[in-house]
Every structure is written in C-alpha cells, then in structure tokens.
Scaffold this active site. Structure first.
Site, short mmCIF file in Angstrom:
data_model
loop_
_atom_site.label_atom_id
_atom_site.label_comp_id
_atom_site.label_asym_id
_atom_site.label_seq_id
_atom_site.Cartn_x
_atom_site.Cartn_y
_atom_site.Cartn_z
N ARG A 162 0.84 -1.21 0.00
CA ARG A 162 0.00 0.00 0.00
C ARG A 162 0.87 1.25 0.00
NH1 ARG A 162 -2.12 -3.53 -1.30
NH2 ARG A 162 -3.96 -4.63 -0.54
N SER A 232 -11.77 -0.21 2.78
CA SER A 232 -10.91 -0.60 3.90
C SER A 232 -10.27 0.65 4.50
CB SER A 232 -9.81 -1.56 3.42
OG SER A 232 -10.39 -2.73 2.88
N GLU A 328 -5.39 3.46 5.84
CA GLU A 328 -5.14 3.39 4.40
C GLU A 328 -5.70 4.64 3.73
OE1 GLU A 328 -6.48 0.31 0.88
OE2 GLU A 328 -5.88 -0.53 2.81
#
Length: 345
Positions: A162, A232, A328
């Site tokens: 990520r 998410s 995130e």
C-alpha cells in the site's frame, strides 16, 4: 471542462459535508496544468482527486480541487502479452469489466476496488493475492514545474505494501495522467485468498474468479452510494515474528501471512473484530457490522466522529495485540494532506 458548485460531498465516498474554494473537472493533461498553474499564481493550494474513494476531509479545503477525468484505453499486444495504456480518470472496476469482456484476463482479483486508475499506483492497490505492482509496466506523470509528461518504470515507482513513490518524493509537484499495464497472455489464476481457494485450479476460468471476487466483496463491503464509506479504512499491519507468534499462540486460528522480508502480515479486520468493535459507534460514525475493516458514515457523521472512531479502534487493537493500525485512507485538511497516523494517535 466544467466548474461545479464548491461542495465536496459528491466527490468523497464518505459523503461528508465539506467545501472547497472551487472544483474543476479535468479531461486532459493540458487542462490539469492550466488549473494547477492558476492555483500557484493565486498562492492557493490544489488537490487532485479521482473518485474520492480513499479520502477523509477533516475540514473545508481552502483551495481548488481538480477532479481527474482523463480517459482513454489503448491496447497493444505482442506474442506474450497485452500492453495497456489507461487514462488516469478511467474507473478501475469498469476497466476490469471491459478487459474481461474483451478476452483480456489478469485483473479479475482486483474487481470492485473503488476509485480511478490513477489512484491505483499511489496505493499499490491489491486484493486476493494480486497487487498492482505485479502487472504495472509504467506510470506517466505530469511534472507541473516543467509542464512535461515523464514516464516512470515500475521499478522507479518503488512499490511497497500500500505504498509507492507517489506517497513520498512524487506526492507534490506531479500528477498521474496514465498507467501502463502488462498482462500476460498465459493466464495463471491466483486462488490463494478467501473462497477462491475452493475453485479448481486446473479448470477455473477468469470469469469465475471475477464472479467470486465480486460475490465476496459485495457480501462484506457496503455500497458507498448507499452508506458513506471509503472501503478498507486501515492497512493490514505488518509485524515482527515475535508479535505474530505471540498472537498465534493465543489465537491459533488467527490469519497470519509470512512475507519475503521475514516479517508477517496480519488481517486488520480480524483484529478489530476480536476487539468486539463491529457496530461500535462514535457520533454518526460506526464500525460496519459485517466487515470490521470498514468505517461508515451511518448517520450524518462529522469528520471528527470518524477520526475519534478510528482513534478508538487503533487504541483497542494496539493494546490487545501490540499491533498498531495505520489508516489506508488519506486525511485531507484545509491546505492538503496530513499524516493520518499522527491525527489518530
């Protein structure tokens, strides 16, 4: 180009009330450069967005928001692979659907990931065993200083979990305008996560993988058109062997994945769930009752509600498992992005 009302509610999937000085929808690199330079001339901050599926507006944005709608899907091929050149403003899921219907597999594990193609390299999006870094050939960026488009190879992008160079050296002064993907003609299914493990590797077809991924995501993740959310909210934490083994000794069923560097990746949703936080509320924000990894705008939540909820989730998981969650989602303040971990710590 079109200039819209300055409300940002249609441009963030959390559906939070926030405003900007101006919002412009961009359809070409030239337009993008023009508005960016105009903002610089006015000493005004500028923020580039795709579909706003990975942002949390902490407050009103005092500058100009540029909505990237640079389109185009160009496909070339050789004996071994398809080479795709995709405009950054294309919708990611629609790209997956379009390619599959054209007989080009390879993205099916990444179906239903929200957002635009241009956002994919920033996060190095991934799901069900596949990451963008595995199929990315290059990324084209507009250099606002020179006005020229530069091409970064996949290696130049410094992809991590990520993470990418676009969160660091290329975070300001550049904008992604296109992404190059390389999809091998020899299709190899990736069936290592979730219910995909139940598919028969010798006979499975790309459409079956796509359908199963869509089914799994739909069963767990709320539709942002109906319930405001950014997918998410937290990254899956990466921990040391010691921490991972301590968790595994207490919870033998805990999902723990070994990484090439010797560390281990945990499932953030599982950790949050074990803290009995599903359905937990702060103001109008809540942990989704079916997927603990998703924070939702349940009832006209404010940004402060979401931040307070994220802080509580992080604290409880950290105290119980010694694994500290990092958002995130990108946190956007009045003049630009803020360190999300710092905000909720």
């Amino acid at each position: 180009m079109s200039t819209l009302d300055s409300t940002l509610k249609p441009w963030n999937t959390f559906q939070l009330e926030a405003r900007a000085a101006e919002v412009n929808v961009i359809s070409s690199p030239d337009e993008l450069l023009h508005y960016w330079q105009e903002s610089r001339r006015l000493s005004q901050p500028a923020l580039l967005l795709g579909e706003g599926s990975n942002v949390l507006f902490l407050e009103d944005f005092v500058g100009r928001v540029l909505i990237n709608r640079i389109k185009g899907i160009h496909i070339a091929e050789d004996a071994l692979a398809w080479h795709l050149h995709i405009g950054a403003g294309e919708n990611w899921h629609q790209l997956v659907v379009h390619l599959l219907s054209s007989g080009i597999p390879g993205l099916e594990n990444l179906a239903m990931i929200p957002g635009c193609v241009g956002s994919a390299p920033i996060q190095n999006i991934g799901a069900y065993g596949v990451e963008l870094s595995q199929i990315c050939e290059y990324v084209d960026v507009l250099n606002f200083s020179s006005g020229k488009i530069e091409r970064l190879s996949a290696a130049d992008c410094l992809f991590g979990y990520r993470d990418s160079i676009f969160k660091h050296q290329y975070q300001t002064g550049y904008a992604i305008v296109a992404v190059g993907l390389l999809l091998a003609k020899k299709w190899v299914p990736v069936l290592t996560y979730g219910d995909l493990v139940n598919l028969e590797v010798t006979t499975v077809q790309p459409q079956q993988v796509f359908d199963e991924v869509c089914r799994m995501r739909s069963s767990k993740l709320p539709d942002p058109k109906k319930i405001g959310n950014a997918g998410s909210f937290f990254k899956n934490p990466v921990v040391t062997t010691e921490t991972a083994m301590a968790i595994k000794s207490r919870y033998p069923q805990a999902p723990v994945y070994s990484l090439d560097d010797g560390n281990f990746k945990l499932a953030a949703g599982w950790l949050i769930d074990r803290c009995d936080l599903k359905g937990y509320r702060v103001g109008g924000a809540a942990v989704h009752s079916q997927q603990a990894l998703v924070l939702i705008n349940e009832n006209n939540a404010s940004a402060n509600d979401v931040v307070a909820l994220a802080r509580e989730v992080r604290q409880r998981v950290g105290e119980k498992f010694n694994a500290w969650l990092e958002p995130e989602v990108r946190f956007i303040a009045a003049e630009g992005e803020k360190d999300a971990v710092g905000v909720i710590s």
